[in-house]
Design a protein around this motif. Structure first.
Motif, PDB file in Angstrom:
ATOM      1  N   LYS A 115      -0.729  42.307 -35.474  1.00  0.00           N
ATOM      2  CA  LYS A 115      -0.779  41.381 -33.783  1.00  0.00           C
ATOM      3  C   LYS A 115       0.134  40.605 -33.543  1.00  0.00           C
ATOM      4  N   TRP A 116       0.068  39.488 -34.851  1.00  0.00           N
ATOM      5  CA  TRP A 116       1.106  38.485 -34.592  1.00  0.00           C
ATOM      6  C   TRP A 116       2.743  38.987 -34.882  1.00  0.00           C
ATOM      7  N   PHE A 117       3.219  40.155 -35.684  1.00  0.00           N
ATOM      8  CA  PHE A 117       4.459  40.788 -35.666  1.00  0.00           C
ATOM      9  C   PHE A 117       4.509  41.328 -33.882  1.00  0.00           C
ATOM     10  N   ARG A 118       3.268  41.998 -33.594  1.00  0.00           N
ATOM     11  CA  ARG A 118       3.675  42.814 -32.074  1.00  0.00           C
ATOM     12  C   ARG A 118       3.846  42.164 -31.349  1.00  0.00           C
ATOM     13  N   ILE A 119       3.978  40.776 -31.143  1.00  0.00           N
ATOM     14  CA  ILE A 119       4.462  39.528 -30.239  1.00  0.00           C
ATOM     15  C   ILE A 119       6.082  39.941 -30.394  1.00  0.00           C
ATOM     16  N   ASN A 120       6.748  40.309 -29.365  1.00  0.00           N
ATOM     17  CA  ASN A 120       7.832  40.455 -30.237  1.00  0.00           C
ATOM     18  C   ASN A 120       9.013  39.185 -30.204  1.00  0.00           C
ATOM     19  N   ASN A 121       8.464  38.093 -30.000  1.00  0.00           N
ATOM     20  CA  ASN A 121       9.192  36.465 -29.693  1.00  0.00           C
ATOM     21  C   ASN A 121       8.669  35.986 -31.772  1.00  0.00           C
ATOM     22  N   ASN A 122       7.775  36.785 -31.853  1.00  0.00           N
ATOM     23  CA  ASN A 122       7.142  36.197 -32.786  1.00  0.00           C
ATOM     24  C   ASN A 122       8.288  37.178 -33.765  1.00  0.00           C
ATOM     25  N   LEU A 123       8.615  38.714 -33.666  1.00  0.00           N
ATOM     26  CA  LEU A 123       9.436  39.127 -34.501  1.00  0.00           C
ATOM     27  C   LEU A 123      10.478  38.446 -34.225  1.00  0.00           C
ATOM     28  N   ILE A 124      11.594  38.268 -33.919  1.00  0.00           N
ATOM     29  CA  ILE A 124      12.220  37.711 -33.750  1.00  0.00           C
ATOM     30  C   ILE A 124      12.727  36.811 -34.042  1.00  0.00           C
ATOM     31  N   GLY A 125      11.820  35.530 -33.765  1.00  0.00           N
ATOM     32  CA  GLY A 125      11.501  34.573 -35.069  1.00  0.00           C
ATOM     33  C   GLY A 125      11.689  34.344 -36.385  1.00  0.00           C
ATOM     34  N   PHE A 126      10.928  35.565 -36.759  1.00  0.00           N
ATOM     35  CA  PHE A 126      10.546  35.892 -37.584  1.00  0.00           C
ATOM     36  C   PHE A 126      11.654  36.313 -38.415  1.00  0.00           C
ATOM     37  N   CYS A 127      12.439  37.664 -38.114  1.00  0.00           N
ATOM     38  CA  CYS A 127      13.808  38.201 -38.718  1.00  0.00           C
ATOM     39  C   CYS A 127      15.224  37.098 -38.801  1.00  0.00           C
ATOM     40  N   ALA A 128      15.231  36.496 -37.438  1.00  0.00           N
ATOM     41  CA  ALA A 128      16.411  34.899 -37.137  1.00  0.00           C
ATOM     42  C   ALA A 128      15.861  34.028 -39.032  1.00  0.00           C
ATOM     43  N   GLY A 129      14.894  33.959 -39.556  1.00  0.00           N
ATOM     44  CA  GLY A 129      14.667  32.983 -40.300  1.00  0.00           C
ATOM     45  C   GLY A 129      14.402  33.518 -41.893  1.00  0.00           C
ATOM     46  N   ILE A 130      14.315  34.473 -41.656  1.00  0.00           N
ATOM     47  CA  ILE A 130      13.860  34.596 -43.352  1.00  0.00           C
ATOM     48  C   ILE A 130      14.582  35.091 -43.835  1.00  0.00           C
ATOM     49  N   ARG A 131      15.998  34.976 -43.653  1.00  0.00           N
ATOM     50  CA  ARG A 131      17.139  35.398 -44.626  1.00  0.00           C
ATOM     51  C   ARG A 131      16.987  34.274 -46.054  1.00  0.00           C
ATOM     52  N   LYS A 132      17.137  33.351 -45.638  1.00  0.00           N
ATOM     53  CA  LYS A 132      16.883  31.781 -46.609  1.00  0.00           C
ATOM     54  C   LYS A 132      14.842  32.385 -47.566  1.00  0.00           C
ATOM     55  N   SER A 133      13.856  32.830 -46.637  1.00  0.00           N
ATOM     56  CA  SER A 133      13.092  32.396 -47.143  1.00  0.00           C
ATOM     57  C   SER A 133      12.104  33.778 -47.583  1.00  0.00           C
ATOM     58  N   TYR A 134      13.590  34.764 -47.987  1.00  0.00           N
ATOM     59  CA  TYR A 134      12.543  36.135 -47.861  1.00  0.00           C
ATOM     60  C   TYR A 134      11.941  35.937 -49.938  1.00  0.00           C
TER      61      TYR A 134
END
Length: 345
Positions: A259-278
């Motif tokens: 449900k959280w990822f289905r909010i597109n602003n969460n998905l976008i923020g997650f993808c923008a920040g994930i590279r260094k925290s993957y």
């Protein structure tokens, strides 16, 4: 030249995107049978322009002109096995259905039209030259596409990303199903919007949540996005977006995270920040991630929505939270709130 062969002349290494670039030659027969079918392979492929603009080229083809080389592209993580002309040619022959046209759609469509309309005098054995780019990952291929096309208005950065997500992510075989907004499936479990993942991919490539600002005209937004993507050395990107998608698949097995990822602003923020925290997030169990997200949401509720731009604030807050996962995951809601105050000012 046999119609089932393409002759490779040279192989060189593009050190910037860690790719192999080959030059080769086929003939019109091979192009019609093997390249032309790739034109309509993609659902959102760049449209063929008005045929009347290419009448002169059609006439020149019938007079046996030599067209500028077309460019094909392939993705293959194991391209180390195609280090000779013979092996590269064999790879192309075997995998031609999996390639796509990077440059030359209009020329190929004109070639097909000339053949269909004037088969009796069509020079079927006339040579056609080809540049073939073989990348290990879609991220590096997109970097090269943007450097080739940036500044050329017919194909925007976003459209190039849409093409790659449609062509290279076979979501239907995995746990994430994509749909368009018109299909009516948006609210069903396990269904994500394709447009959301396009935005997520742009956020990942540019390390930015500013991927669809309504304040900028499309041309300027496209320039900004391209410049952000090109700021980064593609060989330094140890994490590929396909790995991020796999991580999201795992996390969304949890109903709350789904449900959280289905909010597109969460998905976008997650993808923008994930590279260094993957890596640290990938090593966590799903419960720890869910608990961390729960603390984040408690902290985010502390902000007065009347005093912030909610969508932008959520993207930026999620990006910061994910980017700093090592210290933020496990922090209390109060501690997270304290950090987000500066981020959202």
């Amino acid at each position: 030249m046999p119609q089932d062969k393409i002759k490779i002349f040279s192989i060189d290494h593009d050190k910037v995107v860690d790719a192999i670039m080959a030059t080769g030659r086929a003939n019109y027969r091979y192009a019609i049978e093997n390249f032309v079918p790739l034109i309509n392979r993609l659902e959102i492929q760049r449209k063929v322009q008005n045929p009347r603009f290419y009448e002169r080229l059609k006439r020149d083809i019938l007079r046996e002109c030599l067209m500028p080389p077309i460019t094909l592209a392939f993705i293959d993580p194991d391209h180390i096995n195609v280090n000779t002309a013979a092996k590269f040619g064999a790879f192309v022959t075997k995998n031609i259905e999996n390639g796509f046209i990077l440059d030359g759609i209009q020329r190929l469509s004109t070639l097909q039209r000339a053949h269909n309309e004037h088969e009796d005098k069509f020079p079927i054995e006339q040579p056609i030259f080809v540049n073939i780019l073989l990348c290990k990952s879609m991220d590096n291929l997109l970097y090269r596409m943007i450097t080739l096309n940036n500044g050329q208005r017919p194909m925007t950065t976003r459209h190039q990303i849409e093409i790659l997500t449609a062509n290279l992510f076979n979501f239907s075989d995995g746990d994430i199903d994509l749909t368009t907004e018109k299909s009516g499936l948006r609210r069903k479990p396990g269904i994500f919007s394709h447009s959301d993942f396009v935005l997520g991919y742009m956020a990942f490539l540019s390390n930015s949540t500013n991927v669809d600002s309504q304040k900028l005209i499309q041309e300027k937004l496209d320039d900004l996005l391209a410049s952000k993507i090109l700021e980064h050395d593609p060989t330094e990107n140890s994490v590929q977006f396909s790995e991020v998608v796999d991580l999201i698949k795992i996390l969304t097995e949890d109903e709350n995270l789904d449900k959280w990822f289905r909010i597109n602003n969460n998905l976008i923020g997650f993808c923008a920040g994930i590279r260094k925290s993957y890596t640290p997030i990938r090593r966590m169990n799903t419960k720890k991630v869910r608990d961390a997200i729960s603390s984040f949401e408690e902290a985010f509720r502390s902000f007065d929505v009347s005093k912030i731009k909610l969508g932008r604030a959520r993207r930026n807050a999620v990006e910061y939270f994910i980017l700093n996962a090592k210290k933020m995951f496990g922090a209390s809601a109060t501690e997270i709130t304290d950090k987000l105050v500066d981020v959202l000012e």
